[in-house]
Design an enzyme around this catalytic site. Structure first.
Site, PDB file in Angstrom:
ATOM      1  N   ASP A  75       0.794  -1.253  -0.084  1.00 47.58           N
ATOM      2  CA  ASP A  75       0.193   0.107  -0.059  1.00 47.58           C
ATOM      3  C   ASP A  75       1.071   1.414  -0.084  1.00 47.58           C
ATOM      4  OD1 ASP A  75      -2.783   1.033   0.739  1.00 47.58           O
ATOM      5  OD2 ASP A  75      -1.283   2.136   1.987  1.00 47.58           O
TER       6      ASP A  75
ATOM      7  N   TYR B 298       2.955  10.264  -1.222  1.00 49.97           N
ATOM      8  CA  TYR B 298       3.909   9.915  -0.278  1.00 49.97           C
ATOM      9  C   TYR B 298       5.223  10.040  -0.883  1.00 49.97           C
ATOM     10  CZ  TYR B 298       0.230   7.320   2.395  1.00 49.97           C
ATOM     11  OH  TYR B 298      -1.007   6.889   2.987  1.00 49.97           O
TER      12      TYR B 298
ATOM     13  N   HIS C  12      -8.093   9.079  -1.584  1.00 51.10           N
ATOM     14  CA  HIS C  12      -7.514   9.192  -0.348  1.00 51.10           C
ATOM     15  C   HIS C  12      -8.132   9.802   0.697  1.00 51.10           C
ATOM     16  CE1 HIS C  12      -2.987   9.681   1.344  1.00 51.10           C
ATOM     17  NE2 HIS C  12      -3.807   9.145   2.209  1.00 51.10           N
TER      18      HIS C  12
ATOM     19  N   SER D 139     -10.887   5.910   1.285  1.00 52.56           N
ATOM     20  CA  SER D 139     -10.384   6.144   2.534  1.00 52.56           C
ATOM     21  C   SER D 139     -10.695   7.381   3.020  1.00 52.56           C
ATOM     22  CB  SER D 139      -8.719   6.073   2.191  1.00 52.56           C
ATOM     23  OG  SER D 139      -7.928   6.391   3.465  1.00 52.56           O
ATOM     24  N   ASN D 140     -11.013   7.179   4.450  1.00 44.95           N
ATOM     25  CA  ASN D 140     -11.510   8.389   5.316  1.00 44.95           C
ATOM     26  C   ASN D 140     -12.557   9.032   4.974  1.00 44.95           C
ATOM     27  OD1 ASN D 140      -8.673   8.700   6.994  1.00 44.95           O
ATOM     28  ND2 ASN D 140      -7.816   8.960   4.983  1.00 44.95           N
TER      29      ASN D 140
ATOM     30  N   GLN E  50     -11.210   2.186   3.765  1.00 42.28           N
ATOM     31  CA  GLN E  50      -9.882   2.332   4.699  1.00 42.28           C
ATOM     32  C   GLN E  50     -10.111   3.456   5.732  1.00 42.28           C
ATOM     33  OE1 GLN E  50      -5.265   3.464   4.069  1.00 42.28           O
ATOM     34  NE2 GLN E  50      -6.137   2.580   2.550  1.00 42.28           N
TER      35      GLN E  50
END
Length: 314
Positions: free
Chosen positions: A36, A41, A122, A152-153, A178
């Site tokens: 992942d 990042y 994300h 995610s979130n 996620q």
């Protein structure tokens, strides 16, 4: 198959290439599948203020390991890359069709692959209509560059709405959610403020949703709370988790870990991966010791008695 994912967030920045390659090799050789990362990042480690370093490192690893791409399931994310240095979290790329198109193309190039097994939004982008986001992801799924879609979130109601819109549009909807989760539970009034994402914790409602919708998979990030379970002076339990329930849960965790002669972190991973619903923890693995902890926990099957001992204390 081991029900864990290797979090490669700081590979290529804080964790150097040699160390990252060694950890990735050992993880895959041990039977690990999920890797992942995210396109942002790790922007906070790079002087440029932009991300992409983790994806680029993984791309170099794939290039130097013929055949390894077929042995892993690759997940990356879109939505949180800063538009300019120092602009996170107020100004990020978001989830417009244009942003998704550009980010996916860039991620595929960095990674040196032709598809992403699980592509994550994300975090929610309330400035872009969900219909536009769903259609953009659906277009790439139909083209074969996305195997699955995850959010995610996201608030659970937004997740379910995205599923409904995707069905109306006749495109692939999300099948993975996620959020942050661990054995210790923060106080309810602060659980949504343990980091900078508004909706970031797996609640009882989310667990019930996943348990009654078997096609929907839960992933949990920060499951080991940066080493807080190992009673390290430099990694204290965050303030949001300091309440009487934590004391009782730590007592139960310590008792089970002692009984099985394992570390508390290994017990936490086993508790997550074998529960109902089972949760896939995303574990940031930075050393061989952490990798072994993750592998040990993933292979451990708790007895019903041990699960009851851990699960009945709140």
């Amino acid at each position: 198959m081991m029900n864990i994912a290797l979090g490669a967030m700081e590979y290529g920045t804080r964790i150097g290439e040699k160390e990252s390659f060694a950890l990735l090799d050992a993880y895959v050789d041990a039977g690990g599948e999920w890797i992942d990362t995210a396109n942002c990042y790790a922007f906070w480690h790079d002087p440029s203020g932009h991300g992409g370093q983790s994806e680029e490192l993984l791309g170099r690893w794939f290039a130097q390991r013929p055949g390894v791409r077929d042995r892993v399931k690759l997940a990356t994310k879109v939505g949180c890359e800063p538009l300019r240095p120092g602009s996170y979290p107020e100004h990020t790329e978001g989830l417009s069709a244009q942003a998704i198109d550009a980010a996916l193309e860039t991620s595929l190039r960095r990674l040196g692959v032709d598809h992403i097994d699980l592509y994550w939004a994300h975090r929610d982008d309330r400035s872009t209509p969900l219909e536009e986001t769903a259609a953009a992801f659906g277009k790439h799924a139909a083209a074969g560059t996305i195997g699955r879609l995850g959010l995610s979130n996201y608030a659970l109601w937004r997740y379910e709405r995205m599923r409904g819109l995707a069905a109306e549009l006749g495109v692939m909807g999300p099948s993975a959610l996620q959020l942050r989760y661990s054995y210790l539970q923060p106080r309810p009034l602060v659980r949504d403020h343990t980091h900078d994402h508004r909706f970031g914790w797996i609640t009882d409602e989310v667990l019930d949703y996943a348990a009654t919708n078997p096609g929907q998979q839960l992933f949990a990030y920060s499951p080991l709370m940066s080493g807080a379970y190992e009673n390290r002076p430099d990694r204290p339990i965050p303030e949001a988790f300091t309440h009487p329930g934590t004391i009782r849960r730590l007592e139960a965790l310590t008792a089970v870990a002692t009984d099985l002669d394992i570390t508390p972190s290994e017990a936490v991973i086993a508790w997550l991966t074998t529960g109902t619903p089972a949760i896939t923890p995303i574990i940031g693995i930075s050393t061989p010791t952490y990798l072994q902890t993750a592998l040990n926990g993933a292979h451990l099957q708790l007895t019903p008695e041990h699960r009851a001992q851990l699960g009945e204390v709140w």
